[in-house]
Write a protein that holds these residues in place. Sequence first.
Motif, PDB file in Angstrom:
ATOM      1  N   SER A 159      23.140 -14.216  14.832  1.00 37.06           N
ATOM      2  CA  SER A 159      21.938 -14.618  14.080  1.00 37.06           C
ATOM      3  C   SER A 159      22.036 -14.293  12.599  1.00 37.06           C
ATOM      4  O   SER A 159      21.611 -13.232  12.124  1.00 37.06           O
ATOM      5  N   SER A 160      22.592 -15.250  11.864  1.00 35.39           N
ATOM      6  CA  SER A 160      22.811 -15.039  10.431  1.00 35.39           C
ATOM      7  C   SER A 160      21.493 -14.843   9.685  1.00 35.39           C
ATOM      8  O   SER A 160      21.376 -13.984   8.817  1.00 35.39           O
ATOM      9  N   TRP A 161      20.482 -15.634  10.032  1.00 41.16           N
ATOM     10  CA  TRP A 161      19.220 -15.550   9.285  1.00 41.16           C
ATOM     11  C   TRP A 161      18.549 -14.204   9.534  1.00 41.16           C
ATOM     12  O   TRP A 161      17.940 -13.628   8.634  1.00 41.16           O
ATOM     13  N   LEU A 168      19.517 -15.385  21.746  1.00 39.16           N
ATOM     14  CA  LEU A 168      19.413 -16.810  21.404  1.00 39.16           C
ATOM     15  C   LEU A 168      20.016 -17.685  22.499  1.00 39.16           C
ATOM     16  O   LEU A 168      20.863 -17.238  23.276  1.00 39.16           O
ATOM     17  N   THR A 189      14.466 -18.409  25.625  1.00 38.56           N
ATOM     18  CA  THR A 189      14.469 -18.029  24.204  1.00 38.56           C
ATOM     19  C   THR A 189      13.290 -18.627  23.440  1.00 38.56           C
ATOM     20  O   THR A 189      12.569 -17.911  22.721  1.00 38.56           O
ATOM     21  N   ILE A 246      10.434 -16.591  21.405  1.00 34.28           N
ATOM     22  CA  ILE A 246      10.318 -16.632  19.932  1.00 34.28           C
ATOM     23  C   ILE A 246       8.917 -17.061  19.529  1.00 34.28           C
ATOM     24  O   ILE A 246       8.308 -16.482  18.606  1.00 34.28           O
ATOM     25  N   GLY A 295       9.138 -21.209  15.674  1.00 31.35           N
ATOM     26  CA  GLY A 295      10.116 -21.203  16.764  1.00 31.35           C
ATOM     27  C   GLY A 295      11.479 -20.721  16.304  1.00 31.35           C
ATOM     28  O   GLY A 295      12.479 -20.902  16.993  1.00 31.35           O
ATOM     29  N   LYS A 296      11.514 -20.095  15.112  1.00 28.32           N
ATOM     30  CA  LYS A 296      12.779 -19.583  14.564  1.00 28.32           C
ATOM     31  C   LYS A 296      12.615 -18.124  14.183  1.00 28.32           C
ATOM     32  O   LYS A 296      11.522 -17.670  13.841  1.00 28.32           O
ATOM     33  N   LEU A 297      13.726 -17.440  14.166  1.00 30.75           N
ATOM     34  CA  LEU A 297      13.766 -16.041  13.741  1.00 30.75           C
ATOM     35  C   LEU A 297      14.651 -15.916  12.500  1.00 30.75           C
ATOM     36  O   LEU A 297      15.522 -16.755  12.307  1.00 30.75           O
ATOM     37  N   PRO A 298      14.373 -14.906  11.695  1.00 28.99           N
ATOM     38  CA  PRO A 298      13.555 -13.727  11.913  1.00 28.99           C
ATOM     39  C   PRO A 298      12.068 -13.984  11.650  1.00 28.99           C
ATOM     40  O   PRO A 298      11.697 -14.943  10.975  1.00 28.99           O
ATOM     41  N   GLU A 350      10.526 -17.140   8.180  1.00 31.12           N
ATOM     42  CA  GLU A 350      11.465 -17.614   7.163  1.00 31.12           C
ATOM     43  C   GLU A 350      12.040 -16.401   6.414  1.00 31.12           C
ATOM     44  O   GLU A 350      11.298 -15.601   5.812  1.00 31.12           O
ATOM     45  N   SER A 351      13.353 -16.310   6.438  1.00 27.89           N
ATOM     46  CA  SER A 351      13.999 -15.109   5.893  1.00 27.89           C
ATOM     47  C   SER A 351      13.637 -14.852   4.435  1.00 27.89           C
ATOM     48  O   SER A 351      13.379 -13.710   4.043  1.00 27.89           O
ATOM     49  N   HIS A 377      19.409 -20.131   0.591  1.00 30.43           N
ATOM     50  CA  HIS A 377      18.467 -20.435   1.666  1.00 30.43           C
ATOM     51  C   HIS A 377      18.443 -21.922   1.988  1.00 30.43           C
ATOM     52  O   HIS A 377      18.327 -22.326   3.145  1.00 30.43           O
TER      53      HIS A 377
HETATM   54  N1  LIG Z   1      15.160 -21.127   7.571  1.00 30.23           N
HETATM   55  C1  LIG Z   1      14.960 -20.169   8.646  1.00 30.23           C
HETATM   56  C2  LIG Z   1      16.047 -20.386   9.663  1.00 30.23           C
HETATM   57  C3  LIG Z   1      15.884 -19.559  10.880  1.00 30.23           C
HETATM   58  C4  LIG Z   1      16.811 -19.955  12.018  1.00 30.23           C
HETATM   59  O1  LIG Z   1      17.365 -21.069  12.072  1.00 30.23           O
HETATM   60  N2  LIG Z   1      16.952 -19.015  12.954  1.00 30.23           N
HETATM   61  C5  LIG Z   1      17.735 -19.225  14.162  1.00 30.23           C
HETATM   62  C6  LIG Z   1      18.538 -17.978  14.499  1.00 30.23           C
HETATM   63  S1  LIG Z   1      19.782 -17.606  13.331  1.00 30.23           S
HETATM   64  C7  LIG Z   1      16.806 -19.398  15.325  1.00 30.23           C
HETATM   65  O2  LIG Z   1      15.741 -18.810  15.366  1.00 30.23           O
HETATM   66  N3  LIG Z   1      17.211 -20.169  16.322  1.00 30.23           N
HETATM   67  C8  LIG Z   1      16.489 -20.212  17.537  1.00 30.23           C
HETATM   68  C9  LIG Z   1      16.417 -21.564  18.130  1.00 30.23           C
HETATM   69  O3  LIG Z   1      16.694 -22.532  17.397  1.00 30.23           O
HETATM   70  O4  LIG Z   1      16.072 -21.629  19.307  1.00 30.23           O
HETATM   71  C10 LIG Z   1      14.956 -18.755   8.020  1.00 30.23           C
HETATM   72  O5  LIG Z   1      15.308 -18.622   6.851  1.00 30.23           O
HETATM   73  O6  LIG Z   1      14.513 -17.793   8.642  1.00 30.23           O
END
Ligand SMILES: N[C@@H](CCC(=O)N[C@@H](CS)C(=O)NCC(=O)O)C(=O)O
Length: 219
Positions: free
Chosen positions: A15-17, A39, A44, A48, A55-58, A69-70, A105
Amino acid sequence: MPAPLKLVIGNKAYSSWSLRAWILLAQFKIPFEELLIPLDRPETRAMILEHSPSGKLPALRDGAITVFESLAIVEYVAEIFPHKAIWPRGKAARAHARSLASEMHAGFAALRRDCPCNFRRPVSAIALGEAVEADMARIEAAWAHARENFGRAGPFLFGRFSAADAMFAPVVNRFHVYDVPVSRATRAYMDAIMALPAWKAWVADAEAEPWRIERDEVG
Ligand SMILES: N[C@@H](CCC(=O)N[C@@H](CS)C(=O)NCC(=O)O)C(=O)O
């Protein structure tokens, strides 16, 4: 005593973000609870969504406030800890750091697509396409420029560790594990990031994780 911040992250191998927000809090010694969601598993998305409307992390929880949003998390942390130099103190340096953080970003799609972040990957090179090489060249130039113009006080982009370094931390992993040929200055910067206690803690946790995502195991 106020409840500590809660940082909800994806698992550390990939999880890079999440790394961006996590390394920022850890490196600035800001107390936080961590909630890790593996993930790419059937459960998942639902897990989330309990914490992040995108629906995205962090995602960062501060009492009733949720920040997702990071980059928004970085800005929120800078706002609630004004005594910490999350962004560089000088106005010009801060403006430049914010520009680079936004560029990271929003950009470098080819690098992100073809070289997924993987904190367990043994170091080895893969064939890189033109678009990835262009992304890498721009990043190296941006790092060199920041180091030369704003980085005299330390080994990081703006001297001392700042939000700009947190935003680029996943790129350090990518350059390292895909054995990208880089300049000496870039390597020295990567080594400085990889020597951080927070970086080492993240890698150790990633190595101990049981989950594996095949599509992120490139090469
Ligand atoms: N632009 C978002 C991107 C976040 C993102 O893509 N996170 C991925 C993990 S690295 C995620 O949550 N993926 C879960 C999924 O798509 O189910 C940020 O800056 O936080």
